[in-house]
Design an enzyme around this catalytic site. Sequence first.
Site, PDB file in Angstrom:
ATOM      1  N   ASP A  32     -50.364 -23.262   2.569  1.00 46.98           N
ATOM      2  CA  ASP A  32     -51.483 -23.030   1.657  1.00 46.98           C
ATOM      3  C   ASP A  32     -52.744 -23.692   2.214  1.00 46.98           C
ATOM      4  O   ASP A  32     -52.804 -24.919   2.311  1.00 46.98           O
ATOM      5  CB  ASP A  32     -51.142 -23.595   0.280  1.00 46.98           C
ATOM      6  N   HIS A  58     -51.965 -19.216  -0.092  1.00 43.32           N
ATOM      7  CA  HIS A  58     -52.476 -19.279  -1.459  1.00 43.32           C
ATOM      8  C   HIS A  58     -52.503 -17.872  -2.040  1.00 43.32           C
ATOM      9  O   HIS A  58     -53.565 -17.318  -2.378  1.00 43.32           O
ATOM     10  CB  HIS A  58     -53.868 -19.910  -1.486  1.00 43.32           C
ATOM     11  N   SER A 116     -52.470 -21.687  -9.288  1.00 44.07           N
ATOM     12  CA  SER A 116     -53.735 -22.293  -8.874  1.00 44.07           C
ATOM     13  C   SER A 116     -54.391 -22.990 -10.077  1.00 44.07           C
ATOM     14  O   SER A 116     -53.770 -23.869 -10.673  1.00 44.07           O
ATOM     15  CB  SER A 116     -54.639 -21.233  -8.241  1.00 44.07           C
TER      16      SER A 116
END
Length: 291
Positions: A239, A267, A113
């Site tokens: 995601d 995610h 991320s």
Amino acid sequence: MPRVKFADLELEYDTFGDPADPALVLVMGLGAQMTTWDEGFCRLFADQGFHVVRYDNRDVGLSTWLDLPLPDLPAVAAGDLTTAPYRLADLADDLVGLLDALGIDRAHVVGASMGGMIVQQAAIDHPERLLSLCSIMSTTGDPSVGQGKPEVIATLAQPSPPTREGIIEQRLAASRMTRSPGFDVDDDLARERIAASHDRSHRPLASLRHLAAVLASPDRTPGLRGVTVPTLVVHGSADPLVGVSGGEATAAAVPDAELLVVDGMGHDLPEQVWPTIVEAVTRNAKRASRT
């Protein structure tokens, strides 16, 4: 756990495996502590012959909390960067400061991320310190790619409740929206991990500063075109926070990058995908040894 000191920062870190093995540094994302990298995941890498290092970014976990004014996020998003306390380039410099403090000349780096953005920036600014690069569930900084679902972003943007139990339940609700729909998740285990993270360190304002760093940093696409270390990009097909187009754009920007889209992954890093990711990262690292 130990700490390293450099400049005005202290970074909390820990390690797995043999220090004589090649270093592999794990960089976590926005507002997330290093313990989000599960110990079992770290040990799988150590079993592949890496000396694994994970650490808390500045402003999160047990690393230095900077005593700075809060950023004006709407202003930063509109282009007024005066209240942004730092940029992704500064967080990439922190990674290099950690390597220096640990006596590591070059390392394989893996970021998730915002951590993916940090390791991308490190590859651009400090190419001589990287052996290989892996960017997971991240994006390039180009606002036309990697957009998340508005309802998920709105949920994550809610202010923290005043009680420990309220915070845990709020984070659990958010995790249900971002977790991988293609894999089974133990809700009780998720709650236990969220509670442990809260009790280790609760710094709700860290996310605001980290988000300001992301918003204040330029599109990395031009810089990524010059990256020469072996690069792997991993993204979940499902995601909801950073759309898969962000991973696709990252892989397209870096010459000879490998793109691994994991079907059903959101995610997060469900345990079922650990072997797939560890094998892919190990394979990418071996490309570095051949070059």
